[in-house]
Design a protein around this motif. Structure first.
Motif, PDB file in Angstrom:
ATOM      1  N   GLY A   1       0.799  -1.214   0.000  1.00  0.00           N
ATOM      2  CA  GLY A   1       0.000   0.000   0.000  1.00  0.00           C
ATOM      3  C   GLY A   1       0.826   1.254   0.000  1.00  0.00           C
ATOM      4  N   HIS A   2       2.144   1.145   0.222  1.00  0.00           N
ATOM      5  CA  HIS A   2       3.002   2.322   0.263  1.00  0.00           C
ATOM      6  C   HIS A   2       4.031   2.320  -0.861  1.00  0.00           C
ATOM      7  CE1 HIS A   2       1.373   3.489   4.151  1.00  0.00           C
ATOM      8  NE2 HIS A   2       1.514   2.236   4.519  1.00  0.00           N
ATOM      9  N   LEU A   3       3.855   1.482  -1.857  1.00  0.00           N
ATOM     10  CA  LEU A   3       4.856   1.407  -2.915  1.00  0.00           C
ATOM     11  C   LEU A   3       4.953   2.701  -3.707  1.00  0.00           C
ATOM     12  CD1 LEU A   3       4.530  -2.171  -4.423  1.00  0.00           C
ATOM     13  CD2 LEU A   3       6.404  -1.218  -3.081  1.00  0.00           C
ATOM     14  N   ASP A   4       3.827   3.342  -3.969  1.00  0.00           N
ATOM     15  CA  ASP A   4       3.841   4.543  -4.785  1.00  0.00           C
ATOM     16  C   ASP A   4       4.069   5.744  -3.891  1.00  0.00           C
ATOM     17  OD1 ASP A   4       1.534   6.104  -7.161  1.00  0.00           O
ATOM     18  OD2 ASP A   4       3.651   6.473  -6.669  1.00  0.00           O
ATOM     19  N   LEU A   5       5.315   6.141  -3.731  1.00  0.00           N
ATOM     20  CA  LEU A   5       5.641   7.243  -2.851  1.00  0.00           C
ATOM     21  C   LEU A   5       5.181   8.570  -3.405  1.00  0.00           C
ATOM     22  CD1 LEU A   5       9.241   6.178  -1.850  1.00  0.00           C
ATOM     23  CD2 LEU A   5       7.149   5.902  -0.536  1.00  0.00           C
ATOM     24  N   ASP A   6       4.925   8.640  -4.710  1.00  0.00           N
ATOM     25  CA  ASP A   6       4.515   9.890  -5.320  1.00  0.00           C
ATOM     26  C   ASP A   6       3.001  10.025  -5.403  1.00  0.00           C
ATOM     27  OD1 ASP A   6       7.265   9.673  -7.575  1.00  0.00           O
ATOM     28  OD2 ASP A   6       7.086  10.866  -5.752  1.00  0.00           O
ATOM     29  N   TRP A   7       2.260   9.138  -4.705  1.00  0.00           N
ATOM     30  CA  TRP A   7       0.811   9.244  -4.722  1.00  0.00           C
ATOM     31  C   TRP A   7       0.411  10.582  -4.141  1.00  0.00           C
ATOM     32  CZ3 TRP A   7      -3.692   7.375  -6.319  1.00  0.00           C
ATOM     33  CH2 TRP A   7      -4.850   7.728  -5.623  1.00  0.00           C
ATOM     34  N   ASP A   8      -0.289  11.348  -4.927  1.00  0.00           N
ATOM     35  CA  ASP A   8      -0.719  12.667  -4.490  1.00  0.00           C
ATOM     36  C   ASP A   8      -2.140  12.864  -4.945  1.00  0.00           C
ATOM     37  OD1 ASP A   8      -0.971  15.240  -3.639  1.00  0.00           O
ATOM     38  OD2 ASP A   8       0.275  16.116  -5.231  1.00  0.00           O
ATOM     39  N   SER A   9      -3.077  12.916  -3.999  1.00  0.00           N
ATOM     40  CA  SER A   9      -4.477  13.040  -4.373  1.00  0.00           C
ATOM     41  C   SER A   9      -4.737  14.420  -4.918  1.00  0.00           C
ATOM     42  CB  SER A   9      -5.358  12.793  -3.143  1.00  0.00           C
ATOM     43  OG  SER A   9      -6.706  12.976  -3.474  1.00  0.00           O
TER      44      SER A   9
ATOM     45  N   ASP B   1      11.185  13.285  -1.444  1.00  0.00           N
ATOM     46  CA  ASP B   1      12.451  13.831  -0.966  1.00  0.00           C
ATOM     47  C   ASP B   1      12.498  13.956   0.550  1.00  0.00           C
ATOM     48  OD1 ASP B   1      13.620  14.030  -3.468  1.00  0.00           O
ATOM     49  OD2 ASP B   1      12.830  16.034  -3.843  1.00  0.00           O
ATOM     50  N   ASP B   2      11.345  13.908   1.224  1.00  0.00           N
ATOM     51  CA  ASP B   2      11.336  13.975   2.678  1.00  0.00           C
ATOM     52  C   ASP B   2      11.983  12.745   3.315  1.00  0.00           C
ATOM     53  OD1 ASP B   2      10.092  16.411   2.635  1.00  0.00           O
ATOM     54  OD2 ASP B   2       8.075  15.615   2.936  1.00  0.00           O
ATOM     55  N   LEU B   3      12.133  11.678   2.525  1.00  0.00           N
ATOM     56  CA  LEU B   3      12.773  10.474   3.053  1.00  0.00           C
ATOM     57  C   LEU B   3      14.294  10.587   3.069  1.00  0.00           C
ATOM     58  CD1 LEU B   3      10.609   7.681   1.374  1.00  0.00           C
ATOM     59  CD2 LEU B   3      10.364   8.688   3.649  1.00  0.00           C
ATOM     60  N   LEU B   4      14.836  11.565   2.349  1.00  0.00           N
ATOM     61  CA  LEU B   4      16.289  11.760   2.372  1.00  0.00           C
ATOM     62  C   LEU B   4      16.740  12.147   3.774  1.00  0.00           C
ATOM     63  CD1 LEU B   4      16.808  13.671  -0.990  1.00  0.00           C
ATOM     64  CD2 LEU B   4      17.293  11.270  -0.514  1.00  0.00           C
ATOM     65  N   ARG B   5      17.944  11.740   4.115  1.00  0.00           N
ATOM     66  CA  ARG B   5      18.536  11.947   5.432  1.00  0.00           C
ATOM     67  C   ARG B   5      17.833  11.123   6.515  1.00  0.00           C
ATOM     68  NH1 ARG B   5      18.249  16.443   2.786  1.00  0.00           N
ATOM     69  NH2 ARG B   5      16.322  17.083   3.816  1.00  0.00           N
ATOM     70  N   ARG B   6      17.069  10.123   6.072  1.00  0.00           N
ATOM     71  CA  ARG B   6      16.515   9.140   7.003  1.00  0.00           C
ATOM     72  C   ARG B   6      17.177   7.794   6.757  1.00  0.00           C
ATOM     73  NH1 ARG B   6      12.399  10.444  10.120  1.00  0.00           N
ATOM     74  NH2 ARG B   6      11.553  12.530   9.817  1.00  0.00           N
ATOM     75  N   ARG B   7      17.039   6.900   7.703  1.00  0.00           N
ATOM     76  CA  ARG B   7      17.698   5.606   7.596  1.00  0.00           C
ATOM     77  C   ARG B   7      16.721   4.535   7.123  1.00  0.00           C
ATOM     78  NH1 ARG B   7      20.819   8.470  10.884  1.00  0.00           N
ATOM     79  NH2 ARG B   7      23.051   7.974  10.917  1.00  0.00           N
ATOM     80  N   GLY B   8      17.213   3.715   6.229  1.00  0.00           N
ATOM     81  CA  GLY B   8      16.427   2.598   5.733  1.00  0.00           C
ATOM     82  C   GLY B   8      17.083   1.285   6.097  1.00  0.00           C
ATOM     83  N   THR B   9      16.268   0.258   6.247  1.00  0.00           N
ATOM     84  CA  THR B   9      16.751  -1.090   6.572  1.00  0.00           C
ATOM     85  C   THR B   9      16.526  -2.002   5.378  1.00  0.00           C
ATOM     86  OG1 THR B   9      16.176  -0.760   8.902  1.00  0.00           O
ATOM     87  CG2 THR B   9      16.553  -3.028   8.161  1.00  0.00           C
ATOM     88  N   ILE B  10      17.579  -2.683   4.939  1.00  0.00           N
ATOM     89  CA  ILE B  10      17.460  -3.617   3.827  1.00  0.00           C
ATOM     90  C   ILE B  10      16.619  -4.813   4.281  1.00  0.00           C
ATOM     91  CG2 ILE B  10      18.682  -5.101   2.198  1.00  0.00           C
ATOM     92  CD1 ILE B  10      19.180  -2.195   1.680  1.00  0.00           C
ATOM     93  N   LEU B  11      15.547  -5.096   3.568  1.00  0.00           N
ATOM     94  CA  LEU B  11      14.648  -6.176   3.957  1.00  0.00           C
ATOM     95  C   LEU B  11      15.043  -7.509   3.343  1.00  0.00           C
ATOM     96  CD1 LEU B  11      11.180  -4.395   3.702  1.00  0.00           C
ATOM     97  CD2 LEU B  11      12.572  -4.783   5.739  1.00  0.00           C
ATOM     98  N   GLU B  12      15.480  -7.465   2.105  1.00  0.00           N
ATOM     99  CA  GLU B  12      15.819  -8.713   1.420  1.00  0.00           C
ATOM    100  C   GLU B  12      16.815  -8.415   0.317  1.00  0.00           C
ATOM    101  OE1 GLU B  12      11.903  -8.652  -1.493  1.00  0.00           O
ATOM    102  OE2 GLU B  12      11.787  -9.617   0.463  1.00  0.00           O
TER     103      GLU B  12
END
Length: 205
Positions: free
Chosen positions: A34-42, A131-142
């Motif tokens: 449900g969150h794959l499309d990060l550019d979803w903008d209503s 771009d708000d996700l920049l400078r945040r940390r991500g965890t590799i899932l697979e």
């Protein structure tokens, strides 16, 4: 009753129920489609657009809305066939039942989706820019992230919501394996580049 559900008259609604369960399982195990499309903008007008009326005004993740719709469609279809059986002594043709269930289920889902949007404050005003996700940390899932071979990662935004992205190392020689975290430093379209969180080794002087 169970044998009745296996008849052709009820088959579309049984399939709808199974799809609903599958989507719920996907969300439960954290795949987060449900969150794959990060550019979803209503871009709809919440005052009167068709999408807003349907409850798809950007306030709920798409899969929660879809799960709600499938549930309403399933319940409506079962109700339609039960009423038809009581009145006509036989269920409706599956095609007619599907049309009736779509009309009733879509209307019902309007109220359900709008109700869910009101009782889920976490989904009210949390649409963010990619771009708000920049400078945040991500965890590799697979998988393993290498240059030219991205891996899937999970990032938590400032609202506590999870986003699922494709990530590559910023440096050519770096490899980031499953379970490691990395700082997102830049983005090119849908692809993010990151620096792994690893202790810096001090070179001997």
């Amino acid at each position: 009753m169970f044998a009745q559900l296996l008849t052709p008259a009820y088959l579309p609604f049984v399939l709808s129920f199974l799809i609903m369960l599958g989507i719920g399982l996907i969300e439960a195990i954290g795949l987060g489609l449900g969150h794959l499309d990060l550019d979803w903008d209503s871009a709809v007008d919440d005052g009167g657009s068709v999408l807003a009326w349907l409850g798809l005004g950007g306030e709920l993740p798409i899969l929660i809305w879809l799960t709600s719709l499938l549930g309403c469609f399933t319940l409506s279809g079962l109700a339609v066939q039960q009423v038809a059986s009581a009145v006509f002594d036989a269920p409706l043709h599956p095609g007619l039942a599907v049309v009736a269930a779509l009309l009733v289920g879509t209307t019902l889902n309007t109220f359900v989706a709008n109700g869910l949007a009101r009782i889920m404050p976490g989904f009210e005003t949390t649409v963010i820019s990619t771009d708000d996700l920049l400078r945040r940390r991500g965890t590799i899932l697979e998988g393993t992230a290498r240059r030219g071979s991205p891996a899937r990662a999970k990032v938590i935004d400032q609202h506590g919501q999870a986003h699922f992205i494709m990530l590559e190392p910023h440096d050519d020689a770096v490899v980031i394996t499953a379970g490691e975290t990395a700082l997102l430093v830049r983005r090119e379209e849908k692809l993010f580049y990151a620096v792994p969180d690893r202790p810096t080794l001090l070179e001997p002087i």
